[in-house]
Design a protein around this motif. Structure first.
Motif, PDB file in Angstrom:
ATOM      1  N   UNK A   1      -2.519   1.157  -9.886  1.00  0.00           N
ATOM      2  CA  UNK A   1      -2.798  -0.279  -9.961  1.00  0.00           C
ATOM      3  C   UNK A   1      -3.023  -0.792  -8.547  1.00  0.00           C
ATOM      4  N   UNK A   2      -3.968  -1.703  -8.414  1.00  0.00           N
ATOM      5  CA  UNK A   2      -4.329  -2.265  -7.102  1.00  0.00           C
ATOM      6  C   UNK A   2      -4.705  -1.156  -6.113  1.00  0.00           C
ATOM      7  N   UNK A   3      -5.371  -0.140  -6.626  1.00  0.00           N
ATOM      8  CA  UNK A   3      -5.824   0.937  -5.745  1.00  0.00           C
ATOM      9  C   UNK A   3      -7.066   0.472  -4.978  1.00  0.00           C
ATOM     10  N   UNK A   4      -7.284   1.083  -3.824  1.00  0.00           N
ATOM     11  CA  UNK A   4      -8.423   0.694  -2.995  1.00  0.00           C
ATOM     12  C   UNK A   4      -9.746   0.998  -3.697  1.00  0.00           C
ATOM     13  N   UNK A   5     -10.692   0.072  -3.566  1.00  0.00           N
ATOM     14  CA  UNK A   5     -12.025   0.281  -4.117  1.00  0.00           C
ATOM     15  C   UNK A   5     -12.781   1.332  -3.310  1.00  0.00           C
ATOM     16  N   UNK A   6     -12.411   1.452  -2.060  1.00  0.00           N
ATOM     17  CA  UNK A   6     -13.039   2.450  -1.191  1.00  0.00           C
ATOM     18  C   UNK A   6     -12.008   3.529  -0.864  1.00  0.00           C
ATOM     19  N   UNK A   7     -12.457   4.740  -0.823  1.00  0.00           N
ATOM     20  CA  UNK A   7     -11.557   5.841  -0.531  1.00  0.00           C
ATOM     21  C   UNK A   7     -11.186   5.842   0.947  1.00  0.00           C
TER      22      UNK A   7
ATOM     23  N   UNK B   1      20.443   4.889   3.267  1.00  0.00           N
ATOM     24  CA  UNK B   1      21.420   5.879   2.785  1.00  0.00           C
ATOM     25  C   UNK B   1      22.418   5.268   1.816  1.00  0.00           C
ATOM     26  N   UNK B   2      22.877   4.056   2.109  1.00  0.00           N
ATOM     27  CA  UNK B   2      23.967   3.478   1.331  1.00  0.00           C
ATOM     28  C   UNK B   2      23.504   2.571   0.202  1.00  0.00           C
ATOM     29  N   UNK B   3      22.313   1.980   0.309  1.00  0.00           N
ATOM     30  CA  UNK B   3      21.931   0.936  -0.644  1.00  0.00           C
ATOM     31  C   UNK B   3      20.704   1.270  -1.491  1.00  0.00           C
ATOM     32  N   UNK B   4      19.896   2.247  -1.104  1.00  0.00           N
ATOM     33  CA  UNK B   4      18.603   2.466  -1.754  1.00  0.00           C
ATOM     34  C   UNK B   4      18.582   3.709  -2.625  1.00  0.00           C
ATOM     35  N   UNK B   5      18.021   3.549  -3.825  1.00  0.00           N
ATOM     36  CA  UNK B   5      17.536   4.688  -4.586  1.00  0.00           C
ATOM     37  C   UNK B   5      16.086   4.870  -4.166  1.00  0.00           C
ATOM     38  N   UNK B   6      15.776   6.002  -3.529  1.00  0.00           N
ATOM     39  CA  UNK B   6      14.468   6.154  -2.897  1.00  0.00           C
ATOM     40  C   UNK B   6      13.515   6.934  -3.794  1.00  0.00           C
ATOM     41  N   UNK B   7      12.243   6.536  -3.746  1.00  0.00           N
ATOM     42  CA  UNK B   7      11.161   7.258  -4.393  1.00  0.00           C
ATOM     43  C   UNK B   7      10.083   7.560  -3.371  1.00  0.00           C
ATOM     44  N   UNK B   8       9.188   8.466  -3.707  1.00  0.00           N
ATOM     45  CA  UNK B   8       8.102   8.853  -2.813  1.00  0.00           C
ATOM     46  C   UNK B   8       6.776   8.724  -3.545  1.00  0.00           C
ATOM     47  N   UNK B   9       5.782   8.146  -2.893  1.00  0.00           N
ATOM     48  CA  UNK B   9       4.458   8.057  -3.493  1.00  0.00           C
ATOM     49  C   UNK B   9       3.886   9.447  -3.756  1.00  0.00           C
ATOM     50  N   UNK B  10       4.178  10.383  -2.877  1.00  0.00           N
ATOM     51  CA  UNK B  10       3.678  11.751  -3.053  1.00  0.00           C
ATOM     52  C   UNK B  10       4.317  12.444  -4.254  1.00  0.00           C
ATOM     53  N   UNK B  11       5.380  11.853  -4.799  1.00  0.00           N
ATOM     54  CA  UNK B  11       6.058  12.400  -5.988  1.00  0.00           C
ATOM     55  C   UNK B  11       6.349  11.233  -6.941  1.00  0.00           C
TER      56      UNK B  11
ATOM     57  N   UNK C   1       0.823  -1.226   0.000  1.00  0.00           N
ATOM     58  CA  UNK C   1       0.000   0.000   0.000  1.00  0.00           C
ATOM     59  C   UNK C   1       0.852   1.269   0.000  1.00  0.00           C
ATOM     60  N   UNK C   2       1.933   1.215  -0.783  1.00  0.00           N
ATOM     61  CA  UNK C   2       2.777   2.403  -0.923  1.00  0.00           C
ATOM     62  C   UNK C   2       2.988   2.763  -2.390  1.00  0.00           C
ATOM     63  N   UNK C   3       2.124   2.264  -3.267  1.00  0.00           N
ATOM     64  CA  UNK C   3       2.260   2.571  -4.688  1.00  0.00           C
ATOM     65  C   UNK C   3       3.119   1.579  -5.445  1.00  0.00           C
TER      66      UNK C   3
END
Length: 371
Positions: free
Chosen positions: A304-310, A259-269, A86-88
């Motif tokens: 994709x796989x978004x909630x059916x209910x808000x 910090x050392x291993x991840x290329x990070x993304x954000x659901x808000x962006x 549930x994080x996109x």
């Protein structure tokens, strides 16, 4: 009173042993154990002690199967998408598979009986009527047992997959070797928003293993105060502290791993995050760029796989918010750190133009080449 004679030399009192953290001195040469005579059978050496997979992080090695995030891209590196529920993540997975048409290593690879395959291979699994079958590697890296099978079959060494998806960072580490390394990336979501979305989803998702019919009758406040609520999900998995209390040292380990291993993304962006993934991994279209771009735009717009209910938006002053925050104290601090890191990591791809996926893209379907 008569004076006692001194004890004989062979009965002299031995000095006390050194403390446990002090190195033991080697025994004198005259006290070394003599080998048994040739005609005496020697006992076999004891079997090696193999520690369990789940043990405290101060004795588990830092996962070294993954390259450092700022290392140059090397041929044979396998991008590993850490799927946070549930994080996109489902949207990113579908864009990589359905739009970029990558060969994916996900749970879909063992459909249609391919979990019984004895050799690693690319298999094509039908997705929807009218669509070309999607290529997968015939392994399932989304379970610990599936990762063990993938490792035994040589997933990383085969170089068949373009992307691997898993939730198990530490177990997946065993797939890689010095010549075949993983590169971690993911999309993060605010912990409170993710918890609310998870609650909404599990109220009706009766196909999920974690589905509980009681949730359909609960309010978000009741859920937040129940034993069903997750506790610092990200910090626990990033530090491998799945059970027991979470402490400052676990948060520190989670931050260091990101910090050392991840290329990070954000659901808000999300769009900016996906653009960064495409630049960092040098992803370009090669099937039909026009249709692939439309596919990408549609999934970014609809998900994709978004909630059916808000999901409800919680007031930060509400009781439910306070209860959820109490269960995610470390994850909230971790997310604040990730937001700052996301901005800093923009420097990794600053020299690569936007829309890189379209620059020099090829179209095998346009030219009727095998795709």
């Amino acid at each position: 009173e008569q004076e006692q004679p001194p004890p004989p030399p062979q009965e002299q009192e031995q000095p006390p042993p050194p403390p446990p953290d002090q190195e033991q001195p080697p025994p004198p040469e005259q006290e070394q154990e003599q080998p048994p005579p040739p005609d005496q059978e020697q006992a076999p050496p004891p079997p090696p002690v193999i520690p369990p997979r789940k043990y405290h992080f101060n004795v588990i090695p830092f996962p070294d199967g993954y390259r450092t995030v700022w290392d140059p891209l090397v041929e044979g590196d396998l991008p590993v998408f850490w799927h946070i529920p549930k994080a996109g993540g489902s949207t990113i997975k579908d864009i990589m598979g359905a739009c970029h048409r990558f060969v994916m290593a996900t749970e879909s690879g063992v459909a249609d009986g391919h979990d019984q395959d004895t050799e690693i291979a690319i298999v094509k699994i039908p997705r929807r009527p009218g669509q070309d079958p999607t290529p997968f590697v015939n392994v399932d890296p989304t379970t610990v047992e599936g990762l063990q099978r993938a490792s035994a079959m040589g997933l990383a060494q085969s170089r068949l997959a373009n992307v691997m998806v898993t939730q198990f960072i530490y177990d997946a580490n065993d797939i890689f070797d010095h010549a075949h390394r993983g590169r971690l990336f993911t999309v993060f979501r605010h912990p409170i928003d993710r918890a609310v979305s998870m609650f909404t989803y599990l109220q009706y998702a009766d196909w999920e293993p974690t589905y509980n019919p009681d949730l359909a009758k609960m309010t978000i406040t009741e859920f937040a105060g129940s034993s069903m609520i997750e506790n610092n999900w990200m910090t626990r998995r990033l530090s491998n502290q799945i059970y027991g209390p979470v402490e400052e040292r676990h948060l520190a380990r989670a931050m260091e791993l990101i910090r050392t291993k991840f290329l990070v993304g954000l659901l808000s962006r999300t769009e900016e995050s996906l653009e960064r993934f495409e630049k960092m991994f040098r992803w370009k279209y090669f099937i039909n760029p026009t249709n692939q771009e439309k596919c990408r735009e549609a999934l970014l717009g609809n998900g994709a796989n978004t909630n059916k209910r808000k999901s409800a938006e919680l007031d930060p002053a509400s009781e439910a918010y306070a209860l959820l925050a109490k269960q995610n104290l470390f994850d909230l601090r971790l997310y604040t750190y990730i937001e700052r890191l996301f901005d800093e990591q923009a420097a990794f791809v600053a020299a690569i133009p936007d829309g890189y996926r379209l620059e020099g893209a090829s179209c095998c379907k346009c030219q009727k080449f095998p795709c």
